[in-house]
Design a protein around this motif. Structure first.
Motif, PDB file in Angstrom:
ATOM      1  N   HIS A  26       1.919  -8.203 -11.289  1.00 41.22           N
ATOM      2  CA  HIS A  26       0.558  -8.647 -10.966  1.00 41.22           C
ATOM      3  C   HIS A  26       0.197  -8.367  -9.500  1.00 41.22           C
ATOM      4  CE1 HIS A  26       0.252 -10.502 -14.886  1.00 41.22           C
ATOM      5  NE2 HIS A  26       1.357 -11.193 -14.666  1.00 41.22           N
ATOM      6  N   ALA A  27       0.549  -7.163  -9.062  1.00 38.40           N
ATOM      7  CA  ALA A  27       0.207  -6.768  -7.691  1.00 38.40           C
ATOM      8  C   ALA A  27      -1.306  -6.691  -7.508  1.00 38.40           C
ATOM      9  CB  ALA A  27       0.844  -5.415  -7.360  1.00 38.40           C
ATOM     10  N   VAL A  28      -2.021  -6.298  -8.562  1.00 35.66           N
ATOM     11  CA  VAL A  28      -3.484  -6.208  -8.473  1.00 35.66           C
ATOM     12  C   VAL A  28      -4.080  -7.569  -8.142  1.00 35.66           C
ATOM     13  CG1 VAL A  28      -5.576  -5.933  -9.871  1.00 35.66           C
ATOM     14  CG2 VAL A  28      -3.826  -4.158  -9.892  1.00 35.66           C
ATOM     15  N   ARG A  54      -7.634   1.216  -4.710  1.00 37.29           N
ATOM     16  CA  ARG A  54      -8.199   2.522  -5.071  1.00 37.29           C
ATOM     17  C   ARG A  54      -7.103   3.464  -5.585  1.00 37.29           C
ATOM     18  NH1 ARG A  54     -11.247   6.868  -1.001  1.00 37.29           N
ATOM     19  NH2 ARG A  54     -11.123   8.644  -2.438  1.00 37.29           N
ATOM     20  N   ILE A  55      -5.953   3.480  -4.918  1.00 40.48           N
ATOM     21  CA  ILE A  55      -4.857   4.357  -5.344  1.00 40.48           C
ATOM     22  C   ILE A  55      -4.387   3.963  -6.738  1.00 40.48           C
ATOM     23  CG2 ILE A  55      -2.492   5.077  -4.854  1.00 40.48           C
ATOM     24  CD1 ILE A  55      -3.161   4.649  -1.852  1.00 40.48           C
ATOM     25  N   LEU A  56      -4.254   2.664  -6.986  1.00 38.92           N
ATOM     26  CA  LEU A  56      -3.840   2.204  -8.311  1.00 38.92           C
ATOM     27  C   LEU A  56      -4.878   2.578  -9.370  1.00 38.92           C
ATOM     28  CD1 LEU A  56      -2.446  -1.350  -7.429  1.00 38.92           C
ATOM     29  CD2 LEU A  56      -1.121   0.659  -8.107  1.00 38.92           C
ATOM     30  N   GLY A  67      -4.198   4.437 -14.307  1.00 39.65           N
ATOM     31  CA  GLY A  67      -5.276   3.821 -13.551  1.00 39.65           C
ATOM     32  C   GLY A  67      -6.162   2.934 -14.403  1.00 39.65           C
ATOM     33  N   SER A  68      -6.355   3.315 -15.662  1.00 43.81           N
ATOM     34  CA  SER A  68      -7.182   2.519 -16.572  1.00 43.81           C
ATOM     35  C   SER A  68      -6.577   1.128 -16.782  1.00 43.81           C
ATOM     36  CB  SER A  68      -7.319   3.245 -17.915  1.00 43.81           C
ATOM     37  OG  SER A  68      -8.081   2.490 -18.812  1.00 43.81           O
ATOM     38  N   SER A  69      -5.242   1.056 -16.843  1.00 42.09           N
ATOM     39  CA  SER A  69      -4.559  -0.234 -17.002  1.00 42.09           C
ATOM     40  C   SER A  69      -4.854  -1.139 -15.820  1.00 42.09           C
ATOM     41  CB  SER A  69      -3.049  -0.020 -17.120  1.00 42.09           C
ATOM     42  OG  SER A  69      -2.726   0.967 -18.070  1.00 42.09           O
ATOM     43  N   PHE A  70      -4.794  -0.554 -14.620  1.00 42.73           N
ATOM     44  CA  PHE A  70      -5.044  -1.335 -13.415  1.00 42.73           C
ATOM     45  C   PHE A  70      -6.516  -1.722 -13.286  1.00 42.73           C
ATOM     46  CE2 PHE A  70      -1.184   1.101 -12.121  1.00 42.73           C
ATOM     47  CZ  PHE A  70      -0.322   0.014 -12.049  1.00 42.73           C
ATOM     48  N   LEU A  71      -7.411  -0.833 -13.718  1.00 42.86           N
ATOM     49  CA  LEU A  71      -8.841  -1.152 -13.671  1.00 42.86           C
ATOM     50  C   LEU A  71      -9.164  -2.333 -14.580  1.00 42.86           C
ATOM     51  CD1 LEU A  71     -10.333   2.448 -13.595  1.00 42.86           C
ATOM     52  CD2 LEU A  71     -10.787   0.664 -11.900  1.00 42.86           C
ATOM     53  N   SER A  72      -8.541  -2.384 -15.753  1.00 45.07           N
ATOM     54  CA  SER A  72      -8.762  -3.518 -16.649  1.00 45.07           C
ATOM     55  C   SER A  72      -8.301  -4.821 -16.000  1.00 45.07           C
ATOM     56  CB  SER A  72      -7.993  -3.306 -17.967  1.00 45.07           C
ATOM     57  OG  SER A  72      -8.513  -2.188 -18.663  1.00 45.07           O
ATOM     58  N   GLU A  73      -7.156  -4.763 -15.302  1.00 46.62           N
ATOM     59  CA  GLU A  73      -6.667  -5.960 -14.623  1.00 46.62           C
ATOM     60  C   GLU A  73      -7.598  -6.353 -13.477  1.00 46.62           C
ATOM     61  OE1 GLU A  73      -2.576  -7.843 -12.686  1.00 46.62           O
ATOM     62  OE2 GLU A  73      -2.660  -5.703 -13.148  1.00 46.62           O
ATOM     63  N   TRP A  83       0.834  -1.216   0.000  1.00 43.95           N
ATOM     64  CA  TRP A  83       0.000   0.000   0.000  1.00 43.95           C
ATOM     65  C   TRP A  83       0.860   1.254   0.000  1.00 43.95           C
ATOM     66  CZ3 TRP A  83      -0.295   3.405   4.315  1.00 43.95           C
ATOM     67  CH2 TRP A  83      -1.203   4.460   4.165  1.00 43.95           C
ATOM     68  N   THR A  84       1.898   1.293   0.828  1.00 45.91           N
ATOM     69  CA  THR A  84       2.758   2.488   0.871  1.00 45.91           C
ATOM     70  C   THR A  84       3.435   2.712  -0.475  1.00 45.91           C
ATOM     71  OG1 THR A  84       4.703   1.262   1.690  1.00 45.91           O
ATOM     72  CG2 THR A  84       3.228   2.196   3.346  1.00 45.91           C
ATOM     73  N   LEU A  85       3.779   1.634  -1.158  1.00 44.20           N
ATOM     74  CA  LEU A  85       4.455   1.765  -2.448  1.00 44.20           C
ATOM     75  C   LEU A  85       3.533   2.338  -3.522  1.00 44.20           C
ATOM     76  CD1 LEU A  85       6.382  -1.597  -2.273  1.00 44.20           C
ATOM     77  CD2 LEU A  85       7.465   0.639  -2.501  1.00 44.20           C
ATOM     78  N   THR A  86       2.222   2.154  -3.373  1.00 45.30           N
ATOM     79  CA  THR A  86       1.293   2.722  -4.373  1.00 45.30           C
ATOM     80  C   THR A  86       1.356   4.242  -4.387  1.00 45.30           C
ATOM     81  OG1 THR A  86      -0.602   2.771  -2.825  1.00 45.30           O
ATOM     82  CG2 THR A  86      -0.306   0.764  -4.165  1.00 45.30           C
TER      83      THR A  86
END
Length: 535
Positions: free
Chosen positions: A319-321, A345-347, A366-372, A299-302
């Motif tokens: 693949h942190a998500v 949420r931060i991602l 963020g869109s990349s992470f939302l797709s994942e 979380w801190t790294l995000t």
């Protein structure tokens, strides 16, 4: 940065501190410390003034010993000298290093007789820990601090006496868990005091040289990542107190990320499976508290994502998500879910506005992470969780934001986009994406924009996944690709699909076995549909 510390405060409201000074348990030989006699211990090469200082410190409260900078520095230098001489270069002590439980006084005193240097090593670590606790609790206006004690007045560099702490970390054999955990934790606090982000803003305050900190900080982080390469819970217990401490420093976060830290954390959070479904932390690897601490570090790294294209790409690559979604779905404890949701949420909201990717590669946002997240099935979990009554306002807020962003992003995705995200995440689940209709309509898209059939390669890799349902679905999808893509049989064979699926025909799981056999039939029979109908 203010947001970071506000969230940090809220995350700890349940009393589960991740970086408090209470994380280091007492030495197994604590009851032997009162029996230490300095005069007979010639190996320590202590001068009479040094012995006098040690006796004075034992006879008085720690605050008295650290009452001014000169005495504070003198005391820690003697403690570090004791550690240097007692720990030596020959590896961990013969007996004390193997102890796990707190010994009663008579047994501890006997250990002082049989392994005096082992006891003295633990004594030095304990006293240094006490010094750091005391200095951390002093007010910002105090004359005595970590900076004034561990950094030279003349050149403002880190004192040379710190080096035994690093040597303790690299003890041979099985090491000394108490000494290593304590040395790492103490060294982290000492080095953080020299990081620019941790130094006082006031121009009148005494600042120290970061140049003298960089090399030992990198050495400490390298040791941490070497421990994280092991899946053992004991290795995690050595490093989590230190790592959670370091993560409040941006300098340490970036250094840890550059050392592969995001990948190590993600793999530990993903580890373990139960009944064919991924359950993070199961299988005897990480405890729930360790999961919380590892997730806290992720979380801190995000918070570095908006400022670094490299870190955003690393989160996507490692693949942190998927690891975070696994935690949300398995819900080991509410406090773990809270940190995982906050990280997601931060991602989901990160952008490249302040740090565009100059490498020419596709921008990760963020869109990349939302797709994942959609590929990992997070929408389903968020929808279910929104129906629950949560007492924690942070969870309610994060669920609301994620629900809105996920559904908006999902509306903009085609069926193929959703399938691609699911395959890339490795979280395959039966549904409309794994049907004959879908493959008829999308077969040609398996070529990919570069014509390298990367999706088929993903599917081949997923046939060796630890989740048996994922294996079964991957077999089904490969079979359907072969059926519906022109020359699909030859392509699948060239990518190794036939050989790897063939090995699953004798799988212990009947579902995997059935879908593997069907996939092999599709790969071997020219017109499988006709053959299947006739049979």
């Amino acid at each position: 940065m203010l947001t970071f510390f506000c969230r940090l405060f809220h995350l700890h409201q349940d009393g589960s501190k991740t970086s408090t000074m209470s994380n280091i348990p007492p030495s197994p030989v604590t009851h032997a410390f009162s029996g230490i006699q300095w005069d007979p211990m010639q190996k320590l090469r202590l001068t009479n003034p040094e012995k006098l200082l040690l006796r004075s410190a034992e006879a008085n409260p720690i605050d008295y010993t650290l009452s001014n900078t000169e005495e504070s520095t003198a005391y820690v230098k003697v403690i570090l000298k004791v550690l240097a001489e007692a720990s030596g270069a020959s590896g961990p002590s013969s007996k004390v290093s193997h102890l796990k439980e707190l010994l009663p006084e008579d047994e501890a005193l006997q250990m002082l007789y049989t392994d005096p240097m082992g006891v003295v090593t633990h004594y030095a670590i304990t006293k240094l820990y006490d010094v750091i606790v005391c200095l951390k609790e002093k007010s910002a206006a105090s004359e005595v601090s970590l900076r004034s004690t561990f950094y030279n007045e003349e050149n403002r560099n880190l004192i040379d006496e710190w080096r035994p702490l690093l040597r303790v970390l690299h003890l041979g054999g099985s090491g000394d868990a108490f000494a290593q955990r304590g040395a790492a934790y103490c060294l982290a606090h000492i080095l953080m005091a020299g990081c620019p982000s941790q130094q006082p803003v006031s121009s009148k305050s005494r600042k120290v040289s970061y140049e003298s900190v960089e090399e030992p900080l990198q050495a400490l982080i390298s040791w941490i990542t070497s421990q994280l390469q092991s899946s053992a819970s004991s290795s995690l217990s050595l490093v989590t107190p230190t790592l959670t401490t370091l993560m409040s420093s941006p300098e340490a976060r970036i250094m840890f990320s550059n050392s592969g830290g995001i990948g190590y954390l993600s793999r530990h959070l993903r580890s373990g499976s139960k009944g064919g479904k991924r359950v993070a932390g199961n299988g005897g690897s990480a405890t729930v508290q360790q999961l919380y601490e590892l997730c806290f570090c992720l979380w801190t790294l995000t918070y570095e994502c908006n400022g670094s294209a490299t870190i955003r790409s690393t989160f996507l690559r490692d693949h942190a998500v998927q690891s975070l979604v696994d935690l949300v779905s398995s819900a080991p404890r509410e406090k773990v879910v809270r940190v995982a949701l906050s990280a997601l949420r931060i991602l989901a909201q990160c952008s490249a506005d302040n740090s565009p990717d100059l490498s020419g590669k596709k921008e990760v946002t963020g869109s990349s992470f939302l797709s994942e997240m959609i590929g990992c099935g997070l929408i389903k979990y968020v929808d279910l969780m929104k129906e629950r009554q949560w007492t924690d306002p942070d969870i309610v807020e994060d669920l609301g934001v994620l629900h809105k962003l996920l559904h908006e992003n999902y509306k903009e995705m085609s069926t193929w986009d959703v399938y691609l995200a699911e395959v890339q995440s490795g979280s395959l689940e039966w549904g409309i994406l794994h049907t004959e209709k879908f493959f008829k309509e999308n077969a040609t898209k398996f070529e990919g924009p570069d014509g390298d059939f990367s999706v088929v390669k993903y599917l081949v890799a997923l046939t060796t996944n630890n989740d048996e349902e994922v294996q079964a679905i991957a077999c089904y999808d490969l079979g359907e690709f072969v059926r519906h893509y022109p020359n699909g049989r030859a392509i699948a064979k060239s990518l190794g699909a036939k050989d790897i699926v063939m090995r699953l025909v004798d799988h212990s799981n009947e579902e995997v076995q059935r879908h593997a056999l069907t996939a092999i039939s599709k790969m071997m029979v020219q017109n499988w549909a006709v053959s299947h109908d006739v049979s």
